[in-house]
Design a protein around this motif. Structure first.
Motif, PDB file in Angstrom:
ATOM      1  N   LEU A   1       0.829  -1.219   0.000  1.00  0.00           N
ATOM      2  CA  LEU A   1       0.000   0.000   0.000  1.00  0.00           C
ATOM      3  C   LEU A   1       0.858   1.262   0.000  1.00  0.00           C
ATOM      4  N   TYR A   2       1.850   1.263   0.871  1.00  0.00           N
ATOM      5  CA  TYR A   2       2.667   2.473   1.051  1.00  0.00           C
ATOM      6  C   TYR A   2       3.358   2.900  -0.240  1.00  0.00           C
TER       7      TYR A   2
ATOM      8  N   LYS B   1       2.476   2.725  -3.087  1.00  0.00           N
ATOM      9  CA  LYS B   1       1.566   3.294  -4.098  1.00  0.00           C
ATOM     10  C   LYS B   1       1.041   4.669  -3.699  1.00  0.00           C
ATOM     11  N   LEU B   2       1.418   5.132  -2.534  1.00  0.00           N
ATOM     12  CA  LEU B   2       1.040   6.495  -2.146  1.00  0.00           C
ATOM     13  C   LEU B   2       1.973   7.461  -2.875  1.00  0.00           C
ATOM     14  N   PRO B   3       1.433   8.541  -3.419  1.00  0.00           N
ATOM     15  CA  PRO B   3       2.280   9.477  -4.177  1.00  0.00           C
ATOM     16  C   PRO B   3       3.464   9.997  -3.356  1.00  0.00           C
ATOM     17  N   GLY B   4       4.629  10.003  -4.000  1.00  0.00           N
ATOM     18  CA  GLY B   4       5.801  10.633  -3.375  1.00  0.00           C
ATOM     19  C   GLY B   4       6.553   9.784  -2.366  1.00  0.00           C
ATOM     20  N   THR B   5       6.156   8.537  -2.196  1.00  0.00           N
ATOM     21  CA  THR B   5       6.838   7.742  -1.162  1.00  0.00           C
ATOM     22  C   THR B   5       8.107   7.063  -1.671  1.00  0.00           C
ATOM     23  N   THR B   6       8.120   6.637  -2.941  1.00  0.00           N
ATOM     24  CA  THR B   6       9.288   5.897  -3.447  1.00  0.00           C
ATOM     25  C   THR B   6       9.853   6.593  -4.685  1.00  0.00           C
TER      26      THR B   6
ATOM     27  N   PRO C   1       1.978  -7.544   7.495  1.00  0.00           N
ATOM     28  CA  PRO C   1       0.604  -7.610   6.964  1.00  0.00           C
ATOM     29  C   PRO C   1      -0.158  -6.306   7.232  1.00  0.00           C
ATOM     30  N   GLN C   2      -0.740  -5.744   6.185  1.00  0.00           N
ATOM     31  CA  GLN C   2      -1.494  -4.496   6.339  1.00  0.00           C
ATOM     32  C   GLN C   2      -2.634  -4.686   7.346  1.00  0.00           C
ATOM     33  N   ALA C   3      -3.169  -5.897   7.375  1.00  0.00           N
ATOM     34  CA  ALA C   3      -4.291  -6.175   8.294  1.00  0.00           C
ATOM     35  C   ALA C   3      -3.897  -5.882   9.745  1.00  0.00           C
ATOM     36  N   LEU C   4      -2.639  -6.155  10.096  1.00  0.00           N
ATOM     37  CA  LEU C   4      -2.217  -5.919  11.482  1.00  0.00           C
ATOM     38  C   LEU C   4      -1.909  -4.445  11.727  1.00  0.00           C
ATOM     39  N   GLN C   5      -1.489  -3.758  10.666  1.00  0.00           N
ATOM     40  CA  GLN C   5      -1.316  -2.311  10.788  1.00  0.00           C
ATOM     41  C   GLN C   5      -2.688  -1.680  11.048  1.00  0.00           C
ATOM     42  N   ASP C   6      -3.685  -2.150  10.325  1.00  0.00           N
ATOM     43  CA  ASP C   6      -5.039  -1.598  10.485  1.00  0.00           C
ATOM     44  C   ASP C   6      -5.632  -1.976  11.842  1.00  0.00           C
ATOM     45  N   LYS C   7      -5.387  -3.207  12.257  1.00  0.00           N
ATOM     46  CA  LYS C   7      -6.035  -3.716  13.474  1.00  0.00           C
ATOM     47  C   LYS C   7      -5.522  -3.040  14.744  1.00  0.00           C
TER      48      LYS C   7
END
Ligand code: BGP
Length: 467
Positions: free
Chosen positions: A34-35, A37-42, A122-128
């Protein structure tokens, strides 16, 4: 001068950077999916969706490793292939992939070396529960480790729990360059402490499940020098070590924090929060080796003027790196005695020797160099050959430094170059190459052996005699 007979000549990769197949066969999304694909991160918006497509081409890749004579291949497991949601339901296809990769390596007598966590949470754990900010992650991580130990521990002897907690926590919580993109020193200190607890618990479980295996974690190691003989610079160097270096090595390999820095952090930030039993847990988990990822050294000076964080060279434009520092403690300055790469990393083979001797004196544990290499834009000649001579020079000098360290009594078990194949550099895209194998991104990801491939093959065959 010689290397031990069973020396592990190796090379390394990491799942997110090499595998691609980001949503294939039931894999769940990681924070990097996810990260990035955020503009300006990579760099130029690059991501690991396809990477080197190693997930689908691992047989071809292992075959060239075998031809090279590689003794060990260090790779990481994507937590999201095993547990797409981070916990709960296991994805059998994920187990199958790594099991097949391990068997393929063993078929050619290549020792697999597994990294459990190379940043793709896992993004799921970042969200949780905000990932590494919460102690809930410890049990989920240990459960993931348990499934890996159970499924692969019969065939895999060498295990690295965490890859560079100092980098993924420092860049994730200190300077907002990695996910979750925060600048919050208190959270940084707490999350770092939680990684150490998870590391310790995983090691203790490992002893029960893989009694004959060897386990440790890898820290990004930047040994350093004082910029001058002045008392101020010498003091700044000491602060650098306690703030940046021993702060990370000590809890992982001694089960404690440098006392002065602990006091400083707790007074200034009220962190890390240390609960009853934490320090006992850290003390009780013994690593078999220290993993180090070594690329460069630092030159440290006094920082009364308060230089803070000023960014990182992620473009490959030499000399674009500005001074960085921690106000009041120290700053990193250019070392005029050394050559630098295009990404402004100091080339310092002797720093590797010196750094390993320092670690031996402080911890007296065996060492595995889990990464070392040169990031560069490789030249391609008219016939399409890749003459990556600067990489050969870099690796040769660092291998000589390893020999010297061994002579000085360092128990060095292995040396892994970064990286086996050209892959994604988290923040620097595909432009920054490290591999022995070139991946033609314009031509169906076709592989081509570089000059360094043939050179390292000879190094391995001669057990480090022919450099
Ligand atoms: C280490 C990471 C690797 C790798 C390497 C090179 O910090 O463990 O995953 O990326 O550095 O760094 P970079 O890609 O930034 O040049």
């Amino acid at each position: 001068m010689s290397f031990p007979k069973n020396f592990l000549w190796g090379s390394a990769t990491a799942a997110y950077q090499v595998e691609g197949a980001w949503n294939q066969d039931g894999k769940g999304p990681s924070i990097w999916d996810l990260y990035s694909k955020l503009p300006g991160t990579t760099f130029e918006g690059t991501n690991g969706d396809i990477a080197a497509d190693h997930y689908n081409r691992y047989k071809e890749d292992v075959k060239t490793m075998a031809e090279m004579g590689l003794k060990t291949y260090r790779f990481s497991i994507a937590w999201t292939r095993i547990f797409p949601e981070g916990s709960g339901k296991i994805n059998e296809k994920g187990i199958e992939f790594y099991s097949n990769l391990i068997d393929e390596l063993l078929k050619y007598n290549i020792e697999p070396m597994i990294t459990l966590y190379h940043w793709d949470l896992p993004q799921a754990l970042q969200d949780k529960y905000a990932g590494w900010e919460s102690r809930e992650i410890i049990d989920d991580f240990v459960e993931y480790a348990r499934v890996c130990f159970k499924n692969f521990g019969d065939r895999v002897k060498y295990w690295i729990v965490m890859n560079e907690p100092n980098v993924f926590i420092g860049l994730g919580y200190g300077i907002a360059l990695h996910p979750p993109g925060l600048k919050d020193r208190k959270k940084e200190l707490n999350a770092g402490h939680i990684t150490a607890l998870a590391n310790a618990k995983a090691i203790k479980l490992f002893r029960e499940i893989v009694p004959n295996g060897m386990i440790g974690s890898s820290i990004a190691y930047g040994p350093a020098y004082a910029a001058s003989e002045s008392e101020e610079d010498k003091l700044a160097l000491e602060k650098y070590y306690n703030y940046n270096v021993w702060w990370w090595f000590d809890p992982y390999f001694k089960g404690e924090y440098p006392a002065d820095m602990l006091k400083y952090n707790q007074e200034k930030y009220g962190a890390p929060e240390i609960l009853d039993g934490d320090m006992e847990l850290l003390k009780s988990a013994k690593s078999d080796f220290i993993g180090i990822n070594y690329y460069c050294t630092q030159m440290i000076a006094d920082n009364k003027e308060g230089v803070g964080y000023n960014g990182m060279n992620t473009t490959g434009e030499k000399n674009s790196q500005k001074e960085n520092g921690v106000p009041g403690l120290f700053k990193n300055v250019r070392n005029t005695n050394l050559e630098y790469t295009d990404w402004d990393w100091a080339i310092d083979p002797d720093g590797l020797r010196y750094g390993m001797v320092q670690l031996k004196e402080r911890y007296n544990l065996p060492i595995i160099i889990s990464e070392n290499g040169l990031g560069a834009v490789d030249p391609i000649d008219e016939e399409g050959n890749i003459q990556d001579i600067p990489r050969i020079d870099y690796l040769r000098e660092h291998i000589i430094a390893c020999e010297k360290a061994i002579e000085e009594g360092v128990d060095l078990l292995g040396y892994c170059t970064w990286s086996y194949i050209d892959l994604l550099s988290w923040l620097n895209g595909y432009k920054k190459q490290y591999g022995f194998i070139y991946v033609d991104r314009k031509n169906n990801l076709e592989r081509k052996k570089k000059a360094s491939y043939f050179w390292y093959k000879d190094v391995i065959a001669s057990n480090g005699e022919k450099l």
